[in-house]
Design an enzyme around this catalytic site. Structure first.
Site, mmCIF file in Angstrom:
data_model
loop_
_atom_site.group_PDB
_atom_site.id
_atom_site.type_symbol
_atom_site.label_atom_id
_atom_site.label_comp_id
_atom_site.label_asym_id
_atom_site.label_seq_id
_atom_site.Cartn_x
_atom_site.Cartn_y
_atom_site.Cartn_z
ATOM 1 N N LYS A 1 0.839 -1.204 0.000
ATOM 2 C CA LYS A 1 0.000 0.000 0.000
ATOM 3 C C LYS A 1 0.871 1.249 0.000
ATOM 4 O O LYS A 1 0.566 2.236 -0.657
ATOM 5 C CB LYS A 1 -0.909 0.012 1.242
ATOM 6 C CG LYS A 1 -2.008 -1.038 1.191
ATOM 7 C CD LYS A 1 -3.329 -0.408 0.863
ATOM 8 C CE LYS A 1 -4.389 -1.366 0.367
ATOM 9 N NZ LYS A 1 -4.416 -2.714 0.843
ATOM 10 N N LYS B 1 -5.906 -12.140 -11.153
ATOM 11 C CA LYS B 1 -6.784 -12.488 -10.055
ATOM 12 C C LYS B 1 -8.206 -12.004 -10.284
ATOM 13 O O LYS B 1 -8.416 -10.859 -10.677
ATOM 14 C CB LYS B 1 -6.226 -11.861 -8.775
ATOM 15 C CG LYS B 1 -6.900 -12.358 -7.525
ATOM 16 C CD LYS B 1 -6.316 -11.726 -6.289
ATOM 17 C CE LYS B 1 -7.186 -12.051 -5.099
ATOM 18 N NZ LYS B 1 -6.951 -11.173 -3.969
ATOM 19 N N LYS C 1 -13.384 -8.435 -6.834
ATOM 20 C CA LYS C 1 -14.542 -7.560 -6.931
ATOM 21 C C LYS C 1 -14.150 -6.162 -7.438
ATOM 22 O O LYS C 1 -14.806 -5.603 -8.302
ATOM 23 C CB LYS C 1 -15.191 -7.454 -5.552
ATOM 24 C CG LYS C 1 -16.555 -6.828 -5.587
ATOM 25 C CD LYS C 1 -17.135 -6.727 -4.192
ATOM 26 C CE LYS C 1 -18.424 -5.936 -4.219
ATOM 27 N NZ LYS C 1 -18.808 -5.483 -2.883
#
Ligand code: TRP
Length: 353
Positions: free
Chosen positions: A116, A204, A207
């Site tokens: 991140k 991958k 969502k």
């Protein structure tokens, strides 16, 4: 069936809608462990979901929808203990206590955190400092609390979570070394999780990547999604005679590979082999592949959709078992927290015990 005494624990982030990546990466394994008679604890990590939010999300509703889908897939709240992390608020207390034996340096080396940090947009000047939250840095400590609070023996996770479980083991060992044997040190178990690629061929299915095939997709949606999969790229030649999906599929264009991966999961072996043969011979078959696959997917989804809408699978039902399970787990959780308080020297809670 023989009951097994080990406690298996795994956490699930409340994402709402569930897709094939969730099913074949996690749900399938949860069901198997349930069938094998383990004492399974599956909880919804709603505190964890808060570590990355930038605006309000209705995690309560997402949790309910997700659990109705889990139940529709066969997860049985009478056999597996399913609860919400935030219904065990003493987890937050344990996180605080464990934080006292956790090095910041250790947390800064966490892969999720580092990832991140590296993706932050360039800052023009250094004035702002590190804008990531304290909560995000502490993600592994909260996860350690989840695991240690219920005295879990085994934590089945995919590769991406392995480091977090190892950090939990580390934190427990450090606590025990400093304050005396208090916490049970768990063992991580590789879930051998399949990482399903997205329908766009990316690595991958996720969502947020908007490339998913969902468990509640109706036949029309399934067909539309599969027809939209990019198959216009020229087939890449298959180098070996092997039919093993792990060998064959990586040699195909990525989005075609995604279709074969799902076909291999759902269709009988001979159907999969037939389509591998077609591919090898360079026939024109992508249209049939998509319609055939759509049928398998819709057949897989049909009973799940039906059970999702079953009259007893309601929000009230989910709320009730979440409540009952939170009540069931709380004594063990409080026992752990109280033991840690005592070991660290602040003593038992004067109102709780
Ligand atoms: N971090 C896990 C994930 O993203 C979810 C999780 C939270 C978890 N606490 C846990 C998993 C404890 C296993 C054990 O998938």
């Amino acid at each position: 069936m023989a009951e097994k005494n080990e406690i298996i624990l795994s956490g699930i982030r409340p994402t709402g809608r569930l897709h094939y990546g969730n099913y074949f990466g996690a749900i399938q394994h949860f069901l198997k462990l349930q069938e094998e008679g383990y004492r399974c604890y599956y909880f919804i990590a709603d505190y964890h979901a808060l570590t990355t939010i930038v605006e309000r999300v209705d995690f309560y509703q997402q949790t309910i929808d997700m659990l109705r889908t889990y139940v529709a897939c066969g997860l049985d709240p009478d056999r597996s203990i399913i609860y919400r992390q935030s219904d065990l608020p003493c987890t937050a207390e344990l996180t605080l206590l464990l934080g006292m034996v956790t090095n910041i340096g250790h947390l800064e080396r966490g892969t999720t955190y580092k990832d991140k940090l590296s993706k932050l947009p360039e800052r023009r000047d250094g004035t702002e400092g590190n804008p990531l939250s304290y909560g995000l840095l502490g993600y592994p400590v909260l996860m350690a609390a989840d695991i240690l609070i219920v005295k879990a023996d085994i934590v089945p996770v995919g590769d991406d979570q392995r480091q977090h479980v190892e950090m939990a083991m580390d934190i427990a060992q450090k606590f025990n070394a400093r304050f005396g044997e208090t916490l049970k040190v768990p063992a991580p178990v590789a879930r051998n999780a399949l990482r399903l690629p997205g329908l766009d061929g990316s690595e991958k299915m996720g969502k947020s990547e908007n490339n998913t095939l969902d468990l509640l997709d109706d036949p029309k949606t399934v067909l539309k999604k599969l027809k939209g999969v990019q198959t216009s790229t020229d087939p890449l030649p298959l180098e070996s005679e092997s039919t093993d999906p792990d060998v064959v599929i990586p040699q195909m264009p990525a989005s075609v590979g995604a279709l074969y991966r799902i076909l291999h999961l759902l269709a009988p072996e001979e159907v999969y082999l037939d389509f591998v043969g077609k591919y090898r011979r360079g026939e024109k078959f992508y249209g049939t592949l998509k319609t055939t696959l759509a049928e398998y997917v819709s057949a897989f989804n049909a009973p799940i959709i039906e059970r999702f809408h079953a009259p007893d699978n309601t929000e009230e039902y989910v709320k009730e078992f979440l409540r009952e399970n939170a009540i069931k787990v709380t004594p063990v959780a409080l026992d752990t927290v109280e033991a840690c308080r005592k070991a660290m020297g602040i003593g038992h809670s004067l109102y709780r015990a």
